[in-house]
Design an enzyme around this catalytic site. Structure first.
Site, PDB file in Angstrom:
ATOM      1  N   THR A  13       0.815  -1.218   0.000  1.00 14.26           N
ATOM      2  CA  THR A  13       0.000   0.000   0.000  1.00 14.26           C
ATOM      3  C   THR A  13       0.846   1.264   0.000  1.00 14.26           C
ATOM      4  OG1 THR A  13      -1.823  -1.117   1.130  1.00 14.26           O
ATOM      5  CG2 THR A  13      -1.770   1.283   1.265  1.00 14.26           C
ATOM      6  N   GLY A 111       4.703   2.406  11.626  1.00 12.42           N
ATOM      7  CA  GLY A 111       4.356   1.199  12.362  1.00 12.42           C
ATOM      8  C   GLY A 111       5.481   0.685  13.236  1.00 12.42           C
ATOM      9  N   SER A 140       3.491   7.971  11.358  1.00 11.44           N
ATOM     10  CA  SER A 140       2.292   7.381  10.764  1.00 11.44           C
ATOM     11  C   SER A 140       1.389   8.425  10.112  1.00 11.44           C
ATOM     12  CB  SER A 140       1.498   6.642  11.845  1.00 11.44           C
ATOM     13  OG  SER A 140       0.896   7.590  12.717  1.00 11.44           O
ATOM     14  N   CYS A 141       0.378   7.930   9.426  1.00 14.97           N
ATOM     15  CA  CYS A 141      -0.580   8.811   8.752  1.00 14.97           C
ATOM     16  C   CYS A 141      -1.242   9.775   9.731  1.00 14.97           C
ATOM     17  CB  CYS A 141      -1.623   7.986   8.010  1.00 14.97           C
ATOM     18  SG  CYS A 141      -2.332   6.627   8.977  1.00 14.97           S
ATOM     19  N   ASN A 142      -1.733   9.266  10.849  1.00 15.41           N
ATOM     20  CA  ASN A 142      -2.401  10.130  11.822  1.00 15.41           C
ATOM     21  C   ASN A 142      -1.444  11.129  12.447  1.00 15.41           C
ATOM     22  OD1 ASN A 142      -5.240   9.340  11.974  1.00 15.41           O
ATOM     23  ND2 ASN A 142      -4.484   7.342  12.617  1.00 15.41           N
ATOM     24  N   HIS A 195      -1.169   7.939  19.962  1.00 10.46           N
ATOM     25  CA  HIS A 195      -0.895   9.014  19.009  1.00 10.46           C
ATOM     26  C   HIS A 195      -0.247  10.235  19.668  1.00 10.46           C
ATOM     27  CE1 HIS A 195      -4.211   6.536  17.407  1.00 10.46           C
ATOM     28  NE2 HIS A 195      -3.538   6.645  16.278  1.00 10.46           N
ATOM     29  N   GLY A 196      -0.655  10.534  20.911  1.00 13.12           N
ATOM     30  CA  GLY A 196      -0.047  11.655  21.612  1.00 13.12           C
ATOM     31  C   GLY A 196       1.447  11.492  21.816  1.00 13.12           C
TER      32      GLY A 196
END
Length: 335
Positions: A13, A111, A140-142, A195-196
């Site tokens: 991907t 990842g 990562s994307c986020n 994510h933080g």
């Protein structure tokens, strides 16, 4: 101009998008991509003219499938100046000794853990810190999407705190093994989400807490962002700051969902309907005293691709100025 020789380990991907983006640049080129199995992606890579490499133990399967190989993955790595590791999360760490043995630079995806490379990258936030580095992790994307909005706000207004709720797509469109199909899953249930801390690997001084959940869609992530800043501001100020960022796109003209964003990308003729930019609804920008809120959508399959190209350029010292690299990457891929 001598072009930097780039290998993509893992033509999936992200890997196939990185390969095409690198090939579009005038200061770097793809010398090979790898697959472990002779599936349709391997066949397409060959059709597109990429030299294809695979584990020696799987060469017979490729021969049987009629997909020619240029050699083993180890041989591909030996030919490269830099390897972009786009293998599934957790596998990249096992590849590190191979890269070190070959003496090549390496980029990992979000990842993997920050500690694997020791430096986590976002082009707008810390490009200069990656100059000449041997090992880098592109977040990562986020995390990429959040860095892109936090950094310019912090630079102009000063960020006191950030609180984000992430509605994450369950999986990618081509993945038939994951879900949920008919559920909303707090992920993780124990807060906060990862994510933080990941943002702090790029912007360590930012006070941020995040919560995430998985929803039954494959198209995009959606963030509800709340920031408190140190300076009085208006919605127009926030709009102006976001408008100055080339990798932020405002959604208007009746676009009210992630489905319509992806349709927009298709209509724009974007490859694989990719939306490399953060997609922000300007009407959602709401200011109350020194706090503001907004919605943004993140295309998980493509947002890290231009960042990866910029990371290559920094590590190979092809451009010392981050803003110039961003401009160069954007122009080459059509952003």
């Amino acid at each position: 101009m001598v072009k930097a020789k780039i290998a993509v380990n893992g033509y999936g991907t992200i890997g196939k998008r990185v390969a095409d983006a690198v090939q579009a640049q005038d200061d770097m080129e793809i010398i090979g991509v790898s697959k472990t199995k002779p599936n349709y992606e391997a066949a397409v890579a060959h059709q597109k003219g990429y030299d294809l490499f695979a584990p020696a133990s799987n060469s017979g399967a490729f021969e049987k499938a009629g997909i020619p190989l240029a050699g083993t993955i180890e041989e591909m790595v030996e030919k490269a100046d830099l390897v972009v590791d786009c293998t599934p999360g957790g596998i990249g760490e096992a590849n590190k000794p191979m890269y070190e043995k070959a003496g090549v630079k390496a980029i990992w995806q979000g990842g993997e853990d920050h500690e694997l490379a020791g430096f986590s990258f976002n082009a707008a936030s810390n490009y200069e810190g990656a100059l000449g580095r041997d090992l880098v992790r592109v977040v990562s994307c986020n995390t990429t999407g959040l860095c892109r909005v936090i950094y310019p706000i912090d630079r102009e207004l000063g960020v006191k705190k950030v609180r984000v709720t992430l509605a994450r797509r369950a999986t990618d469109p081509n993945d038939i093994k994951k879900g949920p199909i008919n559920a909303i899953v707090p992920d993780p249930i124990k807060l906060p989400s990862h994510h933080g801390p990941d943002i702090k690997s790029v912007l360590p001084h930012i006070n941020i807490t995040t919560a995430a959940l998985k929803i039954p869609t494959t198209l995009m992530h959606l963030h509800t962002v709340n920031m408190e800043v140190n300076t009085d501001c208006t919605a127009e100020d926030i709009n102006r700051i976001f408008s100055s960022q080339s990798r932020i796109r405002f959604m208007s003209q009746g676009i009210n969902s992630t489905a319509e964003i992806i349709e927009l990308a298709r209509d724009m003729g974007r490859p694989r309907n990719d939306m490399w930019e953060n997609c922000i609804w300007p009407e959602s920008i709401t200011v109350h005293e020194r706090e503001f809120y907004f919605f943004q959508a993140i295309h998980q399959e493509s947002i890290v691709v231009p960042e990866t190209v910029d990371a290559i350029r920094a590590m190979m010292e092809l451009e010392s100025d981050g803003a110039k690299s961003i401009q160069k990457t954007n122009k080459a891929i059509g952003l």
